[in-house]
Write a protein that holds these residues in place. Structure first.
Motif, PDB file in Angstrom:
ATOM      1  N   ILE A  97      66.090  -6.297  64.890  1.00  0.00           N
ATOM      2  CA  ILE A  97      66.554  -5.695  66.153  1.00  0.00           C
ATOM      3  C   ILE A  97      65.765  -4.433  66.465  1.00  0.00           C
ATOM      4  O   ILE A  97      65.292  -4.225  67.594  1.00  0.00           O
ATOM      5  N   CYS A  98      65.595  -3.571  65.465  1.00  0.00           N
ATOM      6  CA  CYS A  98      64.916  -2.294  65.673  1.00  0.00           C
ATOM      7  C   CYS A  98      63.435  -2.494  66.016  1.00  0.00           C
ATOM      8  O   CYS A  98      62.873  -1.739  66.814  1.00  0.00           O
ATOM      9  N   THR A  99      62.812  -3.507  65.422  1.00  0.00           N
ATOM     10  CA  THR A  99      61.414  -3.797  65.736  1.00  0.00           C
ATOM     11  C   THR A  99      61.267  -4.183  67.200  1.00  0.00           C
ATOM     12  O   THR A  99      60.365  -3.717  67.909  1.00  0.00           O
ATOM     13  N   LEU A 100      62.164  -5.041  67.687  1.00  0.00           N
ATOM     14  CA  LEU A 100      62.106  -5.460  69.086  1.00  0.00           C
ATOM     15  C   LEU A 100      62.347  -4.281  70.030  1.00  0.00           C
ATOM     16  O   LEU A 100      61.673  -4.139  71.056  1.00  0.00           O
ATOM     17  N   LEU A 101      63.286  -3.407  69.690  1.00  0.00           N
ATOM     18  CA  LEU A 101      63.553  -2.233  70.523  1.00  0.00           C
ATOM     19  C   LEU A 101      62.341  -1.303  70.577  1.00  0.00           C
ATOM     20  O   LEU A 101      61.983  -0.774  71.633  1.00  0.00           O
ATOM     21  N   GLN A 102      61.687  -1.106  69.426  1.00  0.00           N
ATOM     22  CA  GLN A 102      60.540  -0.206  69.370  1.00  0.00           C
ATOM     23  C   GLN A 102      59.361  -0.751  70.166  1.00  0.00           C
ATOM     24  O   GLN A 102      58.677  -0.015  70.887  1.00  0.00           O
ATOM     25  N   VAL A 103      59.115  -2.047  70.056  1.00  0.00           N
ATOM     26  CA  VAL A 103      57.967  -2.647  70.747  1.00  0.00           C
ATOM     27  C   VAL A 103      58.185  -2.673  72.259  1.00  0.00           C
ATOM     28  O   VAL A 103      57.266  -2.419  73.034  1.00  0.00           O
ATOM     29  N   PHE A 104      59.405  -2.972  72.699  1.00  0.00           N
ATOM     30  CA  PHE A 104      59.668  -3.094  74.129  1.00  0.00           C
ATOM     31  C   PHE A 104      59.937  -1.744  74.801  1.00  0.00           C
ATOM     32  O   PHE A 104      59.448  -1.489  75.905  1.00  0.00           O
ATOM     33  N   PHE A 105      60.728  -0.879  74.161  1.00  0.00           N
ATOM     34  CA  PHE A 105      61.189   0.330  74.837  1.00  0.00           C
ATOM     35  C   PHE A 105      60.815   1.623  74.126  1.00  0.00           C
ATOM     36  O   PHE A 105      61.011   2.696  74.691  1.00  0.00           O
ATOM     37  N   GLY A 106      60.316   1.570  72.908  1.00  0.00           N
ATOM     38  CA  GLY A 106      59.982   2.774  72.168  1.00  0.00           C
ATOM     39  C   GLY A 106      58.560   3.220  72.404  1.00  0.00           C
ATOM     40  O   GLY A 106      58.114   3.352  73.543  1.00  0.00           O
ATOM     41  N   VAL A 107      57.829   3.439  71.319  1.00  0.00           N
ATOM     42  CA  VAL A 107      56.442   3.883  71.449  1.00  0.00           C
ATOM     43  C   VAL A 107      55.561   2.788  72.015  1.00  0.00           C
ATOM     44  O   VAL A 107      54.463   3.036  72.491  1.00  0.00           O
ATOM     45  N   ARG A 108      56.004   1.535  71.961  1.00  0.00           N
ATOM     46  CA  ARG A 108      55.345   0.369  72.553  1.00  0.00           C
ATOM     47  C   ARG A 108      54.040   0.008  71.854  1.00  0.00           C
ATOM     48  O   ARG A 108      53.191  -0.669  72.422  1.00  0.00           O
ATOM     49  N   VAL A 138      43.944  -7.528  64.989  1.00  0.00           N
ATOM     50  CA  VAL A 138      44.678  -8.064  66.132  1.00  0.00           C
ATOM     51  C   VAL A 138      45.877  -7.155  66.383  1.00  0.00           C
ATOM     52  O   VAL A 138      46.743  -7.034  65.528  1.00  0.00           O
ATOM     53  N   GLY A 139      45.902  -6.498  67.548  1.00  0.00           N
ATOM     54  CA  GLY A 139      46.966  -5.552  67.845  1.00  0.00           C
ATOM     55  C   GLY A 139      47.892  -6.023  68.932  1.00  0.00           C
ATOM     56  O   GLY A 139      48.287  -5.228  69.782  1.00  0.00           O
ATOM     57  N   SER A 140      48.230  -7.303  68.947  1.00  0.00           N
ATOM     58  CA  SER A 140      49.076  -7.841  70.000  1.00  0.00           C
ATOM     59  C   SER A 140      50.545  -7.525  69.742  1.00  0.00           C
ATOM     60  O   SER A 140      51.045  -7.683  68.627  1.00  0.00           O
ATOM     61  N   ARG A 141      51.238  -7.098  70.793  1.00  0.00           N
ATOM     62  CA  ARG A 141      52.675  -6.879  70.665  1.00  0.00           C
ATOM     63  C   ARG A 141      53.414  -8.187  70.395  1.00  0.00           C
ATOM     64  O   ARG A 141      54.432  -8.197  69.711  1.00  0.00           O
ATOM     65  N   MET A 142      52.905  -9.280  70.946  1.00  0.00           N
ATOM     66  CA  MET A 142      53.601 -10.552  70.786  1.00  0.00           C
ATOM     67  C   MET A 142      53.691 -10.966  69.324  1.00  0.00           C
ATOM     68  O   MET A 142      54.651 -11.605  68.901  1.00  0.00           O
ATOM     69  N   VAL A 143      52.688 -10.620  68.533  1.00  0.00           N
ATOM     70  CA  VAL A 143      52.717 -10.931  67.105  1.00  0.00           C
ATOM     71  C   VAL A 143      53.859 -10.181  66.428  1.00  0.00           C
ATOM     72  O   VAL A 143      54.601 -10.736  65.614  1.00  0.00           O
ATOM     73  N   ILE A 144      54.030  -8.894  66.767  1.00  0.00           N
ATOM     74  CA  ILE A 144      55.101  -8.101  66.169  1.00  0.00           C
ATOM     75  C   ILE A 144      56.464  -8.571  66.672  1.00  0.00           C
ATOM     76  O   ILE A 144      57.447  -8.575  65.926  1.00  0.00           O
ATOM     77  N   VAL A 145      56.535  -8.961  67.947  1.00  0.00           N
ATOM     78  CA  VAL A 145      57.785  -9.512  68.479  1.00  0.00           C
ATOM     79  C   VAL A 145      58.178 -10.767  67.703  1.00  0.00           C
ATOM     80  O   VAL A 145      59.350 -10.957  67.344  1.00  0.00           O
ATOM     81  N   ALA A 146      57.193 -11.624  67.439  1.00  0.00           N
ATOM     82  CA  ALA A 146      57.476 -12.830  66.659  1.00  0.00           C
ATOM     83  C   ALA A 146      57.924 -12.475  65.247  1.00  0.00           C
ATOM     84  O   ALA A 146      58.837 -13.099  64.691  1.00  0.00           O
ATOM     85  N   GLY A 147      57.290 -11.443  64.648  1.00  0.00           N
ATOM     86  CA  GLY A 147      57.716 -10.999  63.325  1.00  0.00           C
ATOM     87  C   GLY A 147      59.132 -10.452  63.334  1.00  0.00           C
ATOM     88  O   GLY A 147      59.909 -10.686  62.401  1.00  0.00           O
ATOM     89  N   GLY A 148      59.505  -9.709  64.397  1.00  0.00           N
ATOM     90  CA  GLY A 148      60.875  -9.208  64.510  1.00  0.00           C
ATOM     91  C   GLY A 148      61.888 -10.328  64.635  1.00  0.00           C
ATOM     92  O   GLY A 148      62.976 -10.269  64.046  1.00  0.00           O
TER      93      GLY A 148
END
Length: 578
Positions: free
Chosen positions: A72-83, A367-377
């Protein structure tokens, strides 16, 4: 084919950049598995002080909960935090004050927990830890969203950060030694695997089958040992323990040396754990609050914030993004505070912070894609729901865990010391501040834990606050470092503040490229951050009333220059990975 084949990873920070399906899946597994070591370690360390050392089922529930909340926290950080593409997970900065809090004389494990098979997380000490984390996280939320973090950083330099982070891990040597000492042979074997994979074989690529459009089935060279050294080391040691168990090489007698290394001593938890279990807030009971716990956890919150600041800049550098502006840093710290609030509500026994290990993984994969981190979250969320996943990690033999602790805590200590690279260590002033802060951070907590009666004032709440703070080496060392560094005369260059600011220098907040990377998603930045007083909030991007970025021609020219230079794969920075 996934590693560096795309032109310039700075472009991949955008959410809309497509990735190949096979590449996305392999990279999300990379980040998820890299974070597992730290996520699993924290509940296992807390289990003894929470009277859960014999309650493996509840340990598995704690592991599942921390996986779930970290997702949950990973998704919040990627979408609304430091991005930035950065994983969130449990923090070791909270461990020291939590263990100091649980060591208070009023908390004693009942005798029945020595052979317990019942859930014990509704005990008073655990729900009090939850309450302390919830209240202390409000402080982090305030510091982040108010922009106060920028003001505090004027007084916090490397000589404050170095002893603080160093003393996060040093006091845990006792826990690591107890676990590793259950069978030193197995522990040293685990250490050897991790060292070989992370240091000697890190630059050896492993050809693995993969699929890609155009090439279809083929072999790609992956730096497997560099990405998963801890996981591979744990798996091989675990497998060997299983072989030694079925062949009866390890003693079956519980009193025999090395018995905890047997896999059948902890294997029943796999059959007991449910297939599906949905963690929920307040699952262990209604949290309570104590003043001592709040002050202790606040010390951990400050340390966690300092560590995260460095992670933000490192993540931006390795993913090819521009340095994060102030509004993104404010949001990042604030969202981490929200993550700690959720962790306390769900009952992980810990908070959340940015994971340095996964920042290092960005440098490997390029590879610095946000989508990769979203998938990991999302993978973390699913792992927290599948009860068998937590049970599997709870069944790891104790000496294997001890070996992992020795390596992991050593690296955390070294990360703290590495902050001294910005200072002039030929200066007797700096040598005194760091040496005295670290040694006092070890000595004073040791004395305070043995002489708690001498610290009694007659006011129970005050006594508990003093006891927790003075037995938290991270607080003692960090406070002394902060006090001495800001009072003993010294130049900006000598203190390391000039080199520190230069390494964390941010580009203009009016850059179009910065806008593309760090703006709030879903049009929030353009809809609300340009309206009346909203644009003055520290977490909002700074725009003129018209809603457009200032100095757009200059920004476009800068973006074009960066885009042209990004056609070359960036150099990987300092190797901070295990």
């Amino acid at each position: 084919a996934c590693l560096g084949a795309e032109p310039g990873p700075w472009r991949m920070v955008e959410m809309g950049v497509p990735l190949w399906a096979s590449c996305r899946q392999s990279l999300q597994r990379s980040h998820f598995l890299t974070a597992m070591g730290g996520l699993v370690a924290i509940p296992l360390i807390l289990s003894k002080e929470l009277c859960l050392q014999h309650d493996l089922l509840t340990q598995s529930h704690l592991i599942s909960t921390i996986f779930f909340v970290s997702g949950i926290c990973t998704l919040l950080q990627v979408f609304f935090g430091v991005r930035l593409p950065i994983i969130q997970g449990g923090t070791f900065a909270f461990l020291t004050p939590t263990l100091a809090m649980l060591s208070l004389p009023k908390w004693q494990c009942p005798a029945w927990t020595q052979n317990a098979t019942l859930v014990n997380t509704s005990s008073p000490e655990f729900i009090e830890v939850q309450g302390a984390i919830i209240v202390a996280s409000c402080f982090q939320i305030f510091v982040g969203f108010s922009g106060l973090i920028g003001f505090l950083m004027r007084f916090i330099g490397p000589l404050t950060i170095a002893p603080t982070i160093t003393l996060v891990a040093l006091p845990l040597f006792d826990s690591a030694g107890d676990d590793a000492g259950q069978h030193w042979g197995i522990s040293f074997m685990t250490i050897a695997f991790i060292v070989i994979f992370s240091q000697y074989l890190k630059d050896v690529p492993v050809p693995l089958p993969s699929y890609q459009k155009g090439k279809k089935c083929h072999f790609s060279k992956i730096y497997l040992f560099q990405i998963f050294p801890v996981l591979l080391g744990l798996s091989l040691s675990w497998l060997l323990c299983y072989v030694l168990t079925v062949t009866d090489v390890l003693p079956a007698d519980p009193a025999g040396y090395g018995h905890p290394a047997r896999t059948d001593t902890r294997g029943d938890v796999l059959s007991q754990a449910p297939w599906f279990r949905f963690p929920y807030p307040g699952q262990w009971g209604v949290p309570t609050v104590s003043l001592a716990g709040i002050f202790g956890i606040i010390a951990g919150v400050i340390s966690s914030m300092l560590e995260s600041l460095g992670d933000y800049y490192a993540c931006a550098r390795l993913s090819g993004a521009p340095p994060p502006p102030k509004h993104a840093i404010n949001r990042g710290i604030g969202v981490e505070g929200i993550g700690c609030l959720l962790a306390g509500a769900w009952g992980t026994g810990n908070g959340t912070t940015s994971y340095s290990e996964n920042v290092g993984a960005l440098g490997i994969t390029k590879v610095g894609s946000r989508m990769v981190i979203v998938a990991g979250g999302c993978a973390m969320l699913l792992s927290g729901i599948f009860g068998k996943v937590g049970a599997m990690f709870a069944s790891i033999p104790t000496p294997v865990i001890g070996g992992m602790f020795l390596v992991m805590f050593g690296v955390i200590t070294a990360v703290g010391v590495s902050n001294l690279q910005y200072t002039d260590m030929n200066s007797s002033r700096n040598i005194f501040i760091f040496g005295f802060s670290v040694f006092a951070g070890l000595t004073i907590p040791n004395w305070a834990s043995k002489n708690s009666g001498l610290l009694e004032t007659g006011i129970i709440q005050l006594d508990q606050v003093i006891q927790v703070l003075l037995t938290t080496g991270m607080f003692v060392g960090g406070f002394l470092g902060f006090l001495l560094d800001n009072t003993i005369p010294g130049t900006q260059e000598e203190r390391g503040l000039l080199a520190w600011k230069q390494s964390h220098k941010e580009e203009g907040d009016n850059s179009q490229l910065v806008s593309n990377v760090y703006d709030l998603p879903f049009g929030i930045g353009t809809k609300y951050c340009t309206v009346s007083w909203f644009r003055y909030l520290p977490a909002c991007p700074k725009r003129p009333p018209g809603g457009k970025r200032m100095d757009e021609p200059k920004a476009a020219k800068q973006e074009s220059s960066i885009k042209a230079s990004s056609e070359r794969a960036p150099e990987i920075g300092a190797d901070t990975r295990i």
